[in-house]
Each structure stands twice: as C-alpha cells, then as structure tokens.
Design a protein around this motif. Structure first.
Motif, PDB file in Angstrom:
ATOM      1  N   PRO A 264     -32.568 -17.128  -7.034  1.00 37.28           N
ATOM      2  CA  PRO A 264     -33.546 -16.595  -8.155  1.00 37.28           C
ATOM      3  C   PRO A 264     -32.906 -15.200  -8.547  1.00 37.28           C
ATOM      4  O   PRO A 264     -32.119 -14.609  -7.826  1.00 37.28           O
ATOM      5  N   GLU A 265     -33.734 -14.625  -9.399  1.00 33.52           N
ATOM      6  CA  GLU A 265     -33.449 -13.477  -9.933  1.00 33.52           C
ATOM      7  C   GLU A 265     -33.531 -12.507  -9.084  1.00 33.52           C
ATOM      8  O   GLU A 265     -34.775 -12.571  -8.314  1.00 33.52           O
ATOM      9  N   GLY A 266     -32.778 -11.517  -8.930  1.00 37.23           N
ATOM     10  CA  GLY A 266     -33.028 -10.329  -8.091  1.00 37.23           C
ATOM     11  C   GLY A 266     -31.756  -9.508  -7.742  1.00 37.23           C
ATOM     12  O   GLY A 266     -30.886  -9.593  -8.534  1.00 37.23           O
ATOM     13  N   THR A 267     -31.919  -8.791  -6.543  1.00 37.70           N
ATOM     14  CA  THR A 267     -30.798  -7.772  -6.486  1.00 37.70           C
ATOM     15  C   THR A 267     -29.776  -8.700  -5.980  1.00 37.70           C
ATOM     16  O   THR A 267     -29.911  -9.484  -5.255  1.00 37.70           O
ATOM     17  N   GLU A 268     -28.309  -8.050  -5.928  1.00 43.38           N
ATOM     18  CA  GLU A 268     -27.335  -8.534  -5.224  1.00 43.38           C
ATOM     19  C   GLU A 268     -27.588  -8.867  -3.795  1.00 43.38           C
ATOM     20  O   GLU A 268     -27.233  -9.855  -3.155  1.00 43.38           O
ATOM     21  N   LYS A 269     -28.234  -7.806  -3.185  1.00 41.24           N
ATOM     22  CA  LYS A 269     -28.306  -7.847  -1.856  1.00 41.24           C
ATOM     23  C   LYS A 269     -29.151  -8.990  -1.563  1.00 41.24           C
ATOM     24  O   LYS A 269     -28.928  -9.637  -0.402  1.00 41.24           O
ATOM     25  N   SER A 270     -30.315  -8.864  -2.136  1.00 42.11           N
ATOM     26  CA  SER A 270     -31.191 -10.305  -1.752  1.00 42.11           C
ATOM     27  C   SER A 270     -30.734 -11.544  -1.868  1.00 42.11           C
ATOM     28  O   SER A 270     -30.983 -12.569  -1.288  1.00 42.11           O
ATOM     29  N   ARG A 271     -29.705 -11.789  -2.995  1.00 40.58           N
ATOM     30  CA  ARG A 271     -29.132 -12.956  -3.199  1.00 40.58           C
ATOM     31  C   ARG A 271     -28.119 -13.396  -2.063  1.00 40.58           C
ATOM     32  O   ARG A 271     -28.065 -14.398  -1.690  1.00 40.58           O
ATOM     33  N   ARG A 272     -27.589 -12.195  -1.508  1.00 38.47           N
ATOM     34  CA  ARG A 272     -26.612 -12.608  -0.304  1.00 38.47           C
ATOM     35  C   ARG A 272     -27.587 -12.713   0.751  1.00 38.47           C
ATOM     36  O   ARG A 272     -26.983 -13.614   1.444  1.00 38.47           O
ATOM     37  N   GLU A 273     -28.465 -12.432   0.903  1.00 34.48           N
ATOM     38  CA  GLU A 273     -29.575 -12.590   2.044  1.00 34.48           C
ATOM     39  C   GLU A 273     -29.870 -14.122   2.045  1.00 34.48           C
ATOM     40  O   GLU A 273     -29.905 -14.710   3.283  1.00 34.48           O
ATOM     41  N   ILE A 274     -30.338 -14.645   0.747  1.00 30.36           N
ATOM     42  CA  ILE A 274     -30.774 -15.878   0.843  1.00 30.36           C
ATOM     43  C   ILE A 274     -29.525 -16.970   1.010  1.00 30.36           C
ATOM     44  O   ILE A 274     -29.791 -17.991   1.759  1.00 30.36           O
ATOM     45  N   THR A 275     -28.299 -16.638   0.375  1.00 30.49           N
ATOM     46  CA  THR A 275     -26.995 -17.496   1.067  1.00 30.49           C
ATOM     47  C   THR A 275     -26.717 -17.487   2.390  1.00 30.49           C
ATOM     48  O   THR A 275     -26.573 -18.569   2.833  1.00 30.49           O
ATOM     49  N   LEU A 276     -26.743 -16.300   2.881  1.00 30.59           N
ATOM     50  CA  LEU A 276     -26.560 -16.001   4.481  1.00 30.59           C
ATOM     51  C   LEU A 276     -27.320 -16.921   5.021  1.00 30.59           C
ATOM     52  O   LEU A 276     -27.186 -17.562   6.042  1.00 30.59           O
ATOM     53  N   ASN A 277     -28.981 -16.981   4.709  1.00 27.90           N
ATOM     54  CA  ASN A 277     -29.614 -17.665   5.515  1.00 27.90           C
ATOM     55  C   ASN A 277     -29.632 -19.192   5.486  1.00 27.90           C
ATOM     56  O   ASN A 277     -29.441 -19.822   6.446  1.00 27.90           O
ATOM     57  N   PHE A 278     -29.238 -19.810   4.082  1.00 32.43           N
ATOM     58  CA  PHE A 278     -28.846 -21.040   3.781  1.00 32.43           C
ATOM     59  C   PHE A 278     -27.536 -21.534   4.788  1.00 32.43           C
ATOM     60  O   PHE A 278     -27.656 -22.583   5.381  1.00 32.43           O
ATOM     61  N   LEU A 279     -26.495 -20.696   4.641  1.00 32.27           N
ATOM     62  CA  LEU A 279     -25.320 -21.108   5.517  1.00 32.27           C
ATOM     63  C   LEU A 279     -25.446 -21.060   6.717  1.00 32.27           C
ATOM     64  O   LEU A 279     -25.054 -21.966   7.662  1.00 32.27           O
ATOM     65  N   SER A 280     -26.307 -20.245   7.603  1.00 29.93           N
ATOM     66  CA  SER A 280     -26.629 -20.025   8.842  1.00 29.93           C
ATOM     67  C   SER A 280     -27.297 -21.050   9.362  1.00 29.93           C
ATOM     68  O   SER A 280     -27.065 -21.900  10.332  1.00 29.93           O
ATOM     69  N   ASP A 281     -28.234 -21.652   8.630  1.00 33.43           N
ATOM     70  CA  ASP A 281     -28.973 -22.959   8.696  1.00 33.43           C
ATOM     71  C   ASP A 281     -28.139 -24.225   8.808  1.00 33.43           C
ATOM     72  O   ASP A 281     -28.104 -25.159   9.643  1.00 33.43           O
ATOM     73  N   ALA A 282     -27.127 -24.095   7.739  1.00 36.49           N
ATOM     74  CA  ALA A 282     -26.207 -25.219   7.597  1.00 36.49           C
ATOM     75  C   ALA A 282     -25.190 -25.330   8.902  1.00 36.49           C
ATOM     76  O   ALA A 282     -24.865 -26.448   9.343  1.00 36.49           O
TER      77      ALA A 282
END
Length: 406
Positions: A34-52
C-alpha cells in the motif's frame, strides 16, 4: 437461449476459479504494497517473509530476500544470520555470496567480505555491482592493482556508474594524489548526485586543505539529501572545530550522536572539547557514552580517569587509571594519575577550582622510581591558520584540542 445460458455458466465458473486461485496464491506471493512510507512498506514485507519462512523453512530465497531488507535497515546481525541460513540451504547461488559480502563489508570484516565476493565471482556472478564491491574491498586492503583491475571491468560494463569513480578516487587519495581524487569524487556526484560517501569525502578533504568554505558547501549539499546523516553532522563538526567555531562543533557532534548513538567518534570529540575547556562535568557523559559502545576506544580509560579526578571522584578515577595501565603499562600519564590519586586519598587533598598538577616526592610510589613529568597537563601552543577566513570564534576558549578523532 440455451447457448447463452451455457456461455454465462462457463463465464461465472471461470471467474470463481480465478478468484479461488488468487486466494490460494495470496499466501505464496508478496501482495502489492500500500501507499505509505518506505519504512512501513519494509515492515509489511518483513512480516510477510517471516510468515513465509515459518510456513516453509526450507525455502532459501525467503531468507535471502529478508536479509536484503535487514541490510537496508542496518540490522546487520539479523541480515548475516539470514544469508547464512540461505547458504546452508543452497550454497551454489552467487547472489547469496554477494549479499553476504555486502553485509560483512558493513561490519568492517573486509577479508571475510572479500572471500565471499570471490565465491560469488566463481559462481559466474558477473555484474558491475560485484566488480565495484571487489574493487572497493581490494582498495580497503590497499591492494590497489587488483582494485583497479576490477573497477576497470565495472567501467567497461557500466561507464556511468558513479560508485566506480568514487572507489577509484579512494585509491588516488590513499596514494597521495589529492587532485585526481577530488576530480573523481566530483565525477561521482555528477553521475550520482545522491551518493552520500562522496559528500562526506569531499567535505573531509577540503577541510584537511583548510578550504573550509568549500567543505561547508559540499556538507550543505549532502544534508539536503540526507538531513539525518550522522556522518555529515560529524564531518560538519570537525570542519567547525578546525575553523575554531568550537561551540558549534560540539552541537554538531551531539547531533551526530543523537542520530546514531553508536557513532562514538562524535561523542569522544565532544568530550575532548569540553575537557580542554575544563568543563569536566560536561565531558564525563560524553566519555561514558563512548565507553558504553566501545570499551576499547583509544585512551578512553585515561580521559575517564582524569575527568573523574578533576570532579573529585578519586576512587572511580583510580579504577580507570588501573585499567589504562593494564592495557599499556608504559602509559606514564595514567601512572602519574595514580600517584596523584594516592596522594589525595591519603592526605585528603581537595580539588582547587583551577586544578593543576602538584609536585610529588621523587621516591613516592611502590616502585621507588622517580616521578616522570605528565605533559598532558601542560599548556600546548595551538597552531593558527595561515590566513583568516572571517569566521567567528565560539565561546569555548582556544586551547589545544588534541587528541581529537578524525
């Protein structure tokens, strides 16, 4: 009519199947961010990769991708752990070794980084980024011929990569060719105006040449792109210090520490400026901060001991003098500090406002040796610039400011 019904039924069924397929894949692919800061995007990606990774711990690519994000966030220990896990699962991918080399370079493990980068090259990872990395690692080890070889390869593949010219500039700087180094640093910015190390180096070199106005110019340009760069604030502080704007220099050093608490060079320099102006109670927190993040910082135990001695904390001062002497038994500054502390503890000597060293009996001390002169407490003549630049002097008095870490 029947044909129309059949067509509609097939269309609806196809739509449902596509939707189900999308739902199924949603757990296996990274969703649109989603649109937002680069930090929030990295957090979302990190959470997804950790779940994977938790769902499928045997997939090496997920560890690799997460290590790249950790590297961006400067979480170097986590990044190194992930890339090692990826290599344990699949050790035949060049990009994994290249990423490991990048992480190790950030942790200042240059030889280990070079080993990993060479493994990436063996696995047919040929790219200007890898050649730049190898060139940089070789020049840091002062193997300049090999560094030039790889940097020339990088130029052949990608002639407009600004980083290549920066690393070439580093070679010329270490060889003492300042003119060529400056030209290459400027070429770096012409090709890559957002390259932070070039701004730091240009500011640093012009400061060394006493061209303070030019140093401030590059520093200001760098801060426009990186307003929260601890490196730029540290370099700005050093330029201010060299131009005798000492109050402003302290402010910049403290700003650098606020932005990056592990930047101990900045806290030590701030402490030294306070120390040389006899503001010992202000110097102590800066030296304590340096000690907290780097207990082996050069001379930190000695300056902790002196600051504690000058503020009347004699027992703690004695502990730091002892630590300094364990590291270097020939450190006569700390040895003389021990003599003074013993005298004050024995005779109850109080600290005068304008503390200065007192003479001791020549036979004072357990070893029976004569006392040597502690030159650290003598006034040292400061070196004045050859030409005046019209720069104002701050309120901290002009005293010798060595040793100051650059």
């Amino acid at each position: 009519m029947n044909r129309l019904k059949v067509f509609l039924s097939i269309y609806i069924l196809s739509f449902v199947l596509i939707s189900c397929g999308s739902d199924y894949r949603r757990g296996r692919t990274i969703p649109p961010l989603p649109e937002g800061t680069e930090k929030s995007r990295r957090e979302i990606t990190l959470n997804f990769l950790s779940d994977a990774i938790n769902a499928s711990p045997g997939v090496s690519d997920n560890y690799y991708k997460r290590s790249l994000i950790y590297l961006e966030e400067n979480r170097l220990n986590d990044a190194l752990q992930d890339i090692n896990d990826a290599l344990d699962i699949n050790g035949n991918i060049g990009s994994y070794y290249q990423t490991k080399a990048l992480i190790l370079r950030e942790t200042k493990q240059i030889r280990e980084a070079l080993e990993a980068a060479l493994k990436a090259e063996v696995l047919n990872s040929e790219s200007p980024e890898l050649y730049n990395l190898l060139g940089d690692l070789y020049q840091q080890l002062r193997l300049f011929n090999k560094a030039k070889l790889y940097l020339n390869k990088a130029v052949q593949i990608s002639p407009n990569n600004g980083e290549t010219y920066f690393f070439k500039g580093e070679i010329f700087a270490k060889l003492g060719d300042t003119t060529s180094a400056l030209q290459l640093y400027e070429q770096t910015l012409a090709l890559k105006p957002t390259y932070l190390p070039a701004y730091v180096r240009l500011s640093e070199v012009h400061t060394a040449l006493r061209q303070y106005d030019i140093a401030f110019l590059y520093n200001n340009d760098g801060l426009k792109y990186y307003p929260k760069s601890a490196e730029l604030f540290f370099q700005r502080g050093y330029t201010l210090q060299r131009s005798w704007k000492l109050d402003s220099a302290v402010s910049c050093y403290l700003k650098a520490v606020a932005l990056d608490p592990k930047f101990v060079n900045a806290s030590f320099n701030a402490g030294m400026l306070y120390f040389k102006s006899r503001a010992y109670r202000l110097a102590l927190p800066q030296f304590e901060h340096t000690l907290k993040y780097n207990s082996r910082f050069p001379e930190i135990d000695f300056y902790m001991g002196q600051s504690l001695e000058y503020t009347g904390e004699y027992e703690r001062a004695e502990e730091f003098y002892k630590k300094a002497l364990l590291i270097n038994p020939q450190d006569y500054h700390s040895l003389n500090g021990m003599y003074r502390i013993k005298r004050k503890l024995l005779y109850g000597e109080t600290l005068p406002p304008d503390f200065s060293e007192s003479d001791l009996p020549p036979d004072f001390g357990e070893d029976g040796q004569g006392r040597r002169v502690d030159t650290s407490l003598k006034q040292i003549q400061s070196i004045q610039p050859k030409s005046k630049l019209g720069l104002k002097t701050d309120s901290i008095s002009r005293k010798s400011i060595n040793p100051i870490i650059k």
